[in-house]
Each structure stands twice: as C-alpha cells, then as structure tokens.
Design a protein around this motif. Structure first.
Motif, PDB file in Angstrom:
ATOM      1  N   PHE A  74      -3.253   5.593  -1.536  1.00 20.28           N
ATOM      2  CA  PHE A  74      -3.985   6.662  -0.854  1.00 20.28           C
ATOM      3  C   PHE A  74      -3.432   8.119  -1.128  1.00 20.28           C
ATOM      4  O   PHE A  74      -2.201   8.253  -0.690  1.00 20.28           O
ATOM      5  CB  PHE A  74      -4.016   6.397   0.718  1.00 20.28           C
ATOM      6  N   VAL A  75      -4.307   8.907  -1.844  1.00 19.73           N
ATOM      7  CA  VAL A  75      -3.500  10.259  -2.042  1.00 19.73           C
ATOM      8  C   VAL A  75      -4.181  11.183  -0.982  1.00 19.73           C
ATOM      9  O   VAL A  75      -5.389  11.249  -0.487  1.00 19.73           O
ATOM     10  CB  VAL A  75      -4.135  10.660  -3.502  1.00 19.73           C
ATOM     11  N   VAL A 125      -0.096  12.852   5.766  1.00 19.31           N
ATOM     12  CA  VAL A 125       0.038  11.402   5.446  1.00 19.31           C
ATOM     13  C   VAL A 125      -0.021  10.791   6.838  1.00 19.31           C
ATOM     14  O   VAL A 125      -0.322   9.778   6.785  1.00 19.31           O
ATOM     15  CB  VAL A 125       1.388  11.283   4.655  1.00 19.31           C
ATOM     16  N   THR A 126       0.487  11.218   7.906  1.00 20.31           N
ATOM     17  CA  THR A 126       0.468  10.623   9.185  1.00 20.31           C
ATOM     18  C   THR A 126      -1.184  10.390   9.750  1.00 20.31           C
ATOM     19  O   THR A 126      -1.275   9.455  10.053  1.00 20.31           O
ATOM     20  CB  THR A 126       1.365  11.316  10.241  1.00 20.31           C
ATOM     21  N   ALA A 127      -1.860  11.202   9.470  1.00 21.35           N
ATOM     22  CA  ALA A 127      -3.436  11.274   9.684  1.00 21.35           C
ATOM     23  C   ALA A 127      -4.047  10.309   8.803  1.00 21.35           C
ATOM     24  O   ALA A 127      -4.794   9.433   9.377  1.00 21.35           O
ATOM     25  CB  ALA A 127      -4.177  12.580   9.424  1.00 21.35           C
ATOM     26  N   CYS A 128      -3.425  10.161   7.586  1.00 21.63           N
ATOM     27  CA  CYS A 128      -4.097   8.919   6.723  1.00 21.63           C
ATOM     28  C   CYS A 128      -3.547   7.599   7.072  1.00 21.63           C
ATOM     29  O   CYS A 128      -4.319   6.771   7.220  1.00 21.63           O
ATOM     30  CB  CYS A 128      -3.546   9.381   5.262  1.00 21.63           C
ATOM     31  N   LEU A 129      -2.202   7.700   7.478  1.00 22.68           N
ATOM     32  CA  LEU A 129      -1.880   6.162   8.013  1.00 22.68           C
ATOM     33  C   LEU A 129      -2.717   5.722   9.314  1.00 22.68           C
ATOM     34  O   LEU A 129      -3.053   4.530   9.319  1.00 22.68           O
ATOM     35  CB  LEU A 129      -0.426   6.298   8.514  1.00 22.68           C
ATOM     36  N   GLU A 130      -2.993   6.673  10.319  1.00 20.85           N
ATOM     37  CA  GLU A 130      -3.709   6.428  11.252  1.00 20.85           C
ATOM     38  C   GLU A 130      -5.000   5.842  10.980  1.00 20.85           C
ATOM     39  O   GLU A 130      -5.613   4.805  11.509  1.00 20.85           O
ATOM     40  CB  GLU A 130      -3.699   7.767  12.344  1.00 20.85           C
ATOM     41  N   LYS A 131      -5.660   6.669   9.853  1.00 23.54           N
ATOM     42  CA  LYS A 131      -6.940   6.326   9.603  1.00 23.54           C
ATOM     43  C   LYS A 131      -7.112   4.872   8.755  1.00 23.54           C
ATOM     44  O   LYS A 131      -8.026   4.065   9.466  1.00 23.54           O
ATOM     45  CB  LYS A 131      -7.304   7.427   8.664  1.00 23.54           C
ATOM     46  N   ILE A 132      -6.280   4.472   8.213  1.00 23.94           N
ATOM     47  CA  ILE A 132      -6.397   3.316   7.388  1.00 23.94           C
ATOM     48  C   ILE A 132      -5.941   2.040   8.475  1.00 23.94           C
ATOM     49  O   ILE A 132      -6.477   0.995   8.175  1.00 23.94           O
ATOM     50  CB  ILE A 132      -5.502   3.145   6.131  1.00 23.94           C
ATOM     51  N   ASP A 191       1.006  -1.037   0.063  1.00 27.79           N
ATOM     52  CA  ASP A 191      -0.080   0.218  -0.082  1.00 27.79           C
ATOM     53  C   ASP A 191       0.835   1.305  -0.093  1.00 27.79           C
ATOM     54  O   ASP A 191       2.128   1.215   0.577  1.00 27.79           O
ATOM     55  CB  ASP A 191      -0.828   0.141   1.345  1.00 27.79           C
ATOM     56  N   VAL A 192       0.742   2.374  -0.746  1.00 25.90           N
ATOM     57  CA  VAL A 192       1.349   3.628  -0.925  1.00 25.90           C
ATOM     58  C   VAL A 192       0.484   4.623  -0.503  1.00 25.90           C
ATOM     59  O   VAL A 192      -0.568   4.731  -0.879  1.00 25.90           O
ATOM     60  CB  VAL A 192       1.857   3.814  -2.152  1.00 25.90           C
ATOM     61  N   ILE A 193       0.985   5.402   0.528  1.00 18.09           N
ATOM     62  CA  ILE A 193       0.267   6.841   0.839  1.00 18.09           C
ATOM     63  C   ILE A 193       1.074   7.894   0.384  1.00 18.09           C
ATOM     64  O   ILE A 193       2.315   7.944   0.391  1.00 18.09           O
ATOM     65  CB  ILE A 193       0.319   6.951   2.302  1.00 18.09           C
TER      66      ILE A 193
END
Length: 283
Positions: A157-158, A171-178, A132-134
């Motif tokens: 995830f963009v 990107v850190t918030a996206c990582l926590e979300k997924i 997976d790539v953010i």
C-alpha cells in the motif's frame, strides 16, 4: 577495505550502495546495523542493514544525504572502498528466533525507514509468513523500494502526503483503513521518522495491534559509550545501539526520544555548511 560494488540514487538525496563485506554478510540478521567509516579521517556512522547476501558476501546500505558525513558516504562510487564496515551490531528482530509460518505481519514504513523494512519483510516471506507493507512519503518522487516489495509482500500500500500516488494521506490513516476493511494482523512493525513511529504506535494501540519500532535514528557511536541513544523503555533506561534498535512501541517514551533526537541539530547544521564550503573550494 570494503569495496563498493554498485551505487544507485533512489531519490535526489537517497543512495543505495552494495558493499563487499563477506564476514558481515555471513552473520547479518534483519534488524541489525553497521558502523561505516568512509575513510581514515571520516566519522563512524551507524546505518541499518538494508539487505544482505551471505552467498555473494555483500551487504546493502541506504543513506540519505543530510549532513557532511552522509554526503561523504554517498559520494563513494563502484570500485572505491570504505575504510571500515563494522558489524553486524545491535539485536536482531525478535521474530528471527520465532516460528513465523502462518502469521500475518504489517509493516508501516516511512521515508528512509522503508529500506530497513525490506530485509525484515523478505526474511518473513521466505519463512512462510504473510506480509503486507505500507510505504509512505511526502510525494511520489520520494518513494523508495515499491517494486522490490511487490516481489516479496502479499500486498503493498503506497501512501503520499500530497496524493501524487496511491493513498492520499498518512500511513497511520492507511493502516486504519485496511484494518477497517477486515484485514487482521498478528504484529505490526513501524520504522521511519520518530514522530511517525509515535503516531503509528498510538494507532496500533487503538486497533489493539502489538507494534515494534526501531530507534536506529538515535544512534551515534553504536557501542553505548556516548549515551546519545539513551531512551526510556518501560520506565527503564535503554540504549538503542546495544539493547535495540527495536523495542515494543507501547513501552517507548517517544517524547523523550524526540527531544534527544534534536540534541545535535545545531552541530550537524554547522558541519553540513562546512562541508559545502570545502566542496566549493575544491572546485
């Protein structure tokens, strides 16, 4: 001489060039870098390998126009040649020597750091790992490689700081979300601005996720001779260019690295201004 085979501006300031370098391409591995000297009087610049093809004998570099030297590099068009391309240098990513089939990786890529993530994600995908790539950028016009990643990653995830595309936030918030949604990973890799990697590491620690970071932005001469990329890792002095550029994020002294990164900012600004003056005089 190392001929430029193709050139593409990915954003107004980020350029991708494919360069003929058969011997370098034959030995290159994900995580390594090159030293590029545009002409006989040019400065040697470290650039992370953004892709390589041993069959075609090519390597790909992605350069952001920041100062005089980077402006020189991206000015080279197809048919022109760099004076030198030396490499591959540095240590390859640890997973190159590991069994990766069946493992799950998440890459956290910020800005220009998205480019060196590509060969790593590609390598893992081709060997049976789930990837997976953010991808993060300030705004949608500064995003790079989103389509390329869709061909090799399980999920892309963009993220944009301004919400112009994809996830609105860092990107850190996206990582926590997924991860909060139930995605599980064996390893994280964060490449991008130093401050982003610092907070990506703190987020991974919070999530109990091992993380590797790349300190390529600190490198200057690429041989360890200048000492500019000196950094403390696990309480010991290491050099990003010869011992890295990748390290265990938990062990990196990011505050020291951030101070070192700003060491030559004044000189770089002066060089960039001098380059502008020369270009104006030539017109």
């Amino acid at each position: 001489m190392f001929e430029i085979l193709s050139r593409e501006m990915l954003t107004p300031t980020i350029c991708r060039q494919v360069v003929s370098a058969p011997r370098v391409a034959a030995s290159a591995r994900p995580g390594q870098f090159l030293m590029v000297r545009p002409d006989e009087k040019g400065e040697r610049i470290p650039l992370t390998i953004s892709d390589f093809d041993a069959g075609k004998g090519t390597v790909t570099i992605v350069t952001q126009k920041i100062g005089a030297s980077s402006a020189d590099i991206i000015s080279f068009a197809p048919g022109e040649s760099f004076a030198d391309v030396v490499g591959p240098l540095g240590q390859a990513s640890e997973f190159v020597n590991e069994k990766v089939a069946g493992k799950r990786y998440v890459f956290i890529a910020g800005g220009l750091g998205t480019a060196p993530v590509y060969p790593q994600a590609k390598w893992l995908h081709e060997r049976g790992a789930a990837v997976d790539v953010i991808i993060g950028a300030k705004t949608s016009s500064l995003l790079i490689y989103p389509d390329e990643f869709k061909e090799i990653a399980d999920n892309v995830f963009v993220c944009t700081d301004d919400g112009s595309e994809g996830f609105h936030g860092l990107v850190t918030a996206c990582l926590e979300k997924i991860v909060g949604e139930g995605r599980k990973y064996d390893m994280a890799v964060a490449i991008g601005p130093m401050i982003m990697m610092k907070f990506a590491t703190l987020t991974c620690r919070k999530l109990g996720l091992p993380v590797t970071v790349s300190l390529n932005a600190l490198m200057v001469d690429g041989t360890g001779m200048c000492g500019a990329c000196r950094v403390t890792v696990d309480g010991q002095t290491r050099f990003a260019c010869v011992d890295g550029p990748e390290f265990d994020g938990y062990k990196v002294d990011f505050d020291e690295a951030l101070r070192r990164q700003s060491q030559y900012r004044e000189e770089e600004a002066k060089a960039a201004e001098s380059h502008k003056c020369r270009c104006h005089d030539e017109k």
